[in-house]
Design a protein around this motif. Structure first.
Motif, PDB file in Angstrom:
ATOM      1  N   SER A 289      64.107  62.213  56.097  1.00 51.25           N
ATOM      2  CA  SER A 289      63.426  63.285  56.813  1.00 51.25           C
ATOM      3  C   SER A 289      63.655  64.613  56.109  1.00 51.25           C
ATOM      4  O   SER A 289      64.753  64.888  55.618  1.00 51.25           O
ATOM      5  CB  SER A 289      63.966  63.382  58.237  1.00 51.25           C
ATOM      6  N   LYS A 290      62.619  65.453  56.098  1.00 49.98           N
ATOM      7  CA  LYS A 290      62.775  66.817  55.580  1.00 49.98           C
ATOM      8  C   LYS A 290      63.205  67.764  56.700  1.00 49.98           C
ATOM      9  O   LYS A 290      63.271  68.961  56.506  1.00 49.98           O
ATOM     10  CB  LYS A 290      61.470  67.301  54.954  1.00 49.98           C
ATOM     11  N   CYS A 291      63.478  67.208  57.871  1.00 51.21           N
ATOM     12  CA  CYS A 291      63.969  67.945  59.034  1.00 51.21           C
ATOM     13  C   CYS A 291      62.970  68.975  59.554  1.00 51.21           C
ATOM     14  O   CYS A 291      63.349  70.038  60.032  1.00 51.21           O
ATOM     15  CB  CYS A 291      65.331  68.583  58.762  1.00 51.21           C
ATOM     16  N   PHE A 292      61.686  68.659  59.443  1.00 51.76           N
ATOM     17  CA  PHE A 292      60.666  69.430  60.128  1.00 51.76           C
ATOM     18  C   PHE A 292      59.483  68.529  60.400  1.00 51.76           C
ATOM     19  O   PHE A 292      59.371  67.446  59.842  1.00 51.76           O
ATOM     20  CB  PHE A 292      60.253  70.696  59.363  1.00 51.76           C
ATOM     21  N   GLY A 293      58.633  68.979  61.300  1.00 53.99           N
ATOM     22  CA  GLY A 293      57.489  68.155  61.651  1.00 53.99           C
ATOM     23  C   GLY A 293      56.370  68.990  62.229  1.00 53.99           C
ATOM     24  O   GLY A 293      56.463  70.219  62.315  1.00 53.99           O
ATOM     25  N   PHE A 294      55.299  68.317  62.620  1.00 54.45           N
ATOM     26  CA  PHE A 294      54.133  68.959  63.200  1.00 54.45           C
ATOM     27  C   PHE A 294      53.772  68.247  64.494  1.00 54.45           C
ATOM     28  O   PHE A 294      53.789  67.022  64.558  1.00 54.45           O
ATOM     29  CB  PHE A 294      52.941  68.895  62.244  1.00 54.45           C
ATOM     30  N   VAL A 295      53.461  69.041  65.496  1.00 55.19           N
ATOM     31  CA  VAL A 295      53.023  68.515  66.786  1.00 55.19           C
ATOM     32  C   VAL A 295      51.683  69.157  67.105  1.00 55.19           C
ATOM     33  O   VAL A 295      51.535  70.376  66.990  1.00 55.19           O
ATOM     34  CB  VAL A 295      54.044  68.845  67.901  1.00 55.19           C
ATOM     35  N   GLU A 296      50.707  68.340  67.470  1.00 54.53           N
ATOM     36  CA  GLU A 296      49.417  68.853  67.908  1.00 54.53           C
ATOM     37  C   GLU A 296      49.301  68.586  69.398  1.00 54.53           C
ATOM     38  O   GLU A 296      49.615  67.500  69.870  1.00 54.53           O
ATOM     39  CB  GLU A 296      48.273  68.158  67.174  1.00 54.53           C
TER      40      GLU A 296
END
Length: 96
Positions: free
Chosen positions: A34-41
């Motif tokens: 994991s790059k320790c970030f994400g996206f939520v829509e």
């Protein structure tokens, strides 16, 4: 965000504030970590802003998280990487 956080974890967290249409943790292509970030829509922009206001600077899975609205990439903006060149193969250009 923790390195063990999943998209399902993000969907559950943000789902407390509205309808989540997608949630994805960004992974490093080379290591699979994991790059320790994400996206939520979220389905509704108002719910999304409420989630941002409620969750920004809070703790989740033992880590403080920053939640903000993603901005689209500017035209011509790219994520560029310098190519890896093994030490013995470095090339230098020099003017005569």
């Amino acid at each position: 965000m923790s390195s063990v956080t999943t998209g399902d974890d993000l969907a559950a967290l943000f789902g407390e504030h509205g309808t989540v249409t997608s949630a994805k943790v960004i992974m490093d292509k080379e290591t699979g970590n994991s790059k320790c970030f994400g996206f939520v829509e979220m389905e509704d922009e108002t719910e999304g802003m409420n989630a941002i206001n409620a969750l920004n600077d809070t703790e989740f899975q033992g880590r403080k998280i920053v939640v903000k609205k993603a901005r689209p990439r500017e035209e011509g903006e790219q994520h560029t990487r310098r190519p890896y060149v093994p030490h013995g193969e470095r090339r230098f250009a020099r003017e005569n």
